[in-house]
Design an enzyme around this catalytic site. Structure first.
Site, PDB file in Angstrom:
ATOM      1  N   HIS A 134      -6.710   0.625  -8.951  1.00 26.44           N
ATOM      2  CA  HIS A 134      -7.475   0.165  -9.094  1.00 26.44           C
ATOM      3  C   HIS A 134      -8.529   0.511  -7.938  1.00 26.44           C
ATOM      4  CE1 HIS A 134      -6.033  -1.112  -5.229  1.00 26.44           C
ATOM      5  NE2 HIS A 134      -5.171  -1.758  -5.968  1.00 26.44           N
ATOM      6  N   ASP A 192      14.187  -5.447 -11.144  1.00 27.32           N
ATOM      7  CA  ASP A 192      16.102  -4.274 -10.785  1.00 27.32           C
ATOM      8  C   ASP A 192      16.286  -5.045  -9.416  1.00 27.32           C
ATOM      9  OD1 ASP A 192      16.430  -2.458  -8.897  1.00 27.32           O
ATOM     10  OD2 ASP A 192      16.574  -0.939 -10.672  1.00 27.32           O
ATOM     11  N   SER A 199       1.028  -0.728  -5.367  1.00 23.74           N
ATOM     12  CA  SER A 199      -0.519  -0.314  -6.173  1.00 23.74           C
ATOM     13  C   SER A 199      -0.490   1.359  -6.269  1.00 23.74           C
ATOM     14  CB  SER A 199      -1.388  -1.190  -5.783  1.00 23.74           C
ATOM     15  OG  SER A 199      -1.663  -2.384  -5.550  1.00 23.74           O
TER      16      SER A 199
END
Length: 425
Positions: free
Chosen positions: A247, A374, A389
């Site tokens: 992004h 996980d 991110s």
């Protein structure tokens, strides 16, 4: 008018309304549910998971893109109408088009199909420091000034807007805030001419600096010329081009994408991780090193799909032997996958579950919904935290995407972007 004629008109009206509604609904569905651009690997038949509504056909404009079963349908001769996923075959590399028609007559959509050789990239998953320099001086907002007479004024109000970029003052190019301060000071209170970039357009405005109570001349605008933070590099290809974040980087005050002049990647050290909780996303905190020899690459673009540029040899040599095939959106499916991250101090793969795949998502960086399963990663971070991110998503041995956003109310879940959307840059 007889009762029979009245009934006939009512039925005709209902039919016309139904026809218009059907066409409008179908048009909207096609626009939203079918991507504008598809990628095929040459000489491989691939399945695309979008269905065609009744009355809509898919036609190839070229013999190089074959629809349906490639073994028994003549190239360029097929018209597909099906509620099942669509199969396609690219005979040779190049850029081609498919057409979608309603009732075989009305052209509703053109789809670009890029047939490419198999692509490879190295998934990275390492955190880096990011520094961006804006193109021009960015206006965060306007503000009040107490002038030398003790009056409160706001000279820039209604003239400058949040998200504007001041490019020149009296013809002099502005590279940073210091340039702006010097130009305003040099005016000695005389009106100054500003060239301002607003939503991609250049405007010329005039402002009269105010002599503030502290003895300096001011415009009454809060400005910024750079931004910095920590993010994750998604991939690097064999030419040294990288993609990160999944992004764009927006200004913290205006929320607008920062229009950059230049930028860089730098070594960083993660000092701590604050776990995410319901209603509050977690965050990685760290130190960015701007010293000699700490630069890792150049940032040349800041887009909605991430930041892009080139890395130096030191970074490239670390990953160039780890390249894996790139998977396109048609390869992505629900189920087990992995994200690669360095949150523990070493690069590791952590198991996730892809819960939803939106092959035609209008928001390019929200093509899939993922959930961290996980246990070690959950114990370490609580799921997805700010700074992760860009963490690459790997499924079936292919690089298919990157983590982009965390769900505020559930830090174990987040969005991912298809890697092909990043590779377009």
């Amino acid at each position: 008018m007889t009762r029979k004629e009245r009934l006939r008109r009512i039925l005709a009206g209902v039919f016309c309304f139904s026809l218009v509604f059907t066409i409008a609904f179908t048009w909207g569905y096609v626009k939203l549910a079918v991507p504008d651009r598809l990628n095929l690997v040459v000489s491989e038949e691939e399945i695309f998971h979008f269905t065609l509504p009744p009355g809509v056909t898919l036609e190839s404009d070229s013999e190089e893109v074959v629809l349906g079963n490639a073994s028994n349908i003549p190239a360029g001769k097929v018209r597909i109408q099906t509620t099942e996923p669509v199969s396609m075959y690219g005979a040779s590399e190049g850029s081609y088009h498919l057409g979608m028609k309603l009732f075989g007559l009305i052209r509703m959509k053109d789809i670009q199909v890029d047939v490419v050789d198999g692509m490879y990239a190295a998934p990275c998953g390492v955190p880096v420091g990011i520094y961006l320099k804006s193109r021009g001086v960015m206006v965060v907002g306007t503000g009040e000034i107490v002038n030398d007479a003790g009056n409160v004024v706001e000279p820039a109000f209604g003239v400058l807007k949040s998200g504007d970029y001041i490019e020149t003052v009296n013809g002099r190019e502005m590279e940073d805030k210091d340039d702006l301060i010097q130009a305003v000071s040099a005016s000695s209170g005389s009106p100054v001419s500003l060239e301002v970039r607003r939503d991609g357009e250049l405007l010329k405005v005039e402002l009269e600096p105010v002599l503030a109570e502290d003895g300096t001349y001011k415009l009454g605008a809060w400005v910024r010329d750079d931004t910095q933070g920590i993010g994750t590099v998604t991939y690097v290809d064999m030419n040294g081009s990288f993609g990160a974040l999944g992004h764009g980087i927006s200004d913290s005050d205006t929320g607008k994408l920062v229009d950059i002049r230049e930028g860089g990647l730098y070594d960083t050290q993660i000092m701590g991780i604050e776990k995410g909780t319901s209603g509050k996303p977690g965050v990685m905190s760290g130190v960015i090193y701007y010293g000699k020899g700490t630069k890792l690459g150049e940032v040349t673009a800041n887009t909605e799909e991430g930041i892009f540029g080139t890395v130096n040899r030191r970074f490239l040599e670390r990953f160039q032997s780890e390249a894996i095939p790139v998977g396109f959106r048609q390869d992505v499916h629900k189920g087990q996958a992995f994200i690669r991250s360095d949150v523990s101090g070493e690069v590791r793969d952590y198991e996730i579950e892809i819960q939803k795949v939106d092959h035609a998502s209008l928001q390019k960086n929200k093509g899939m919904v993922i959930r961290v399963v996980d246990e070690e990663l959950l114990k370490l971070t609580g799921g997805i935290v700010q700074g992760m991110s860009g963490s690459p998503i790997i499924q079936d041995g292919k690089l298919i995407g990157a983590v982009t956003h965390v769900f505020i109310q559930d830090s174990t879940k987040g969005y991912g972007i298809f890697i092909e959307n990043m590779l377009e840059h």
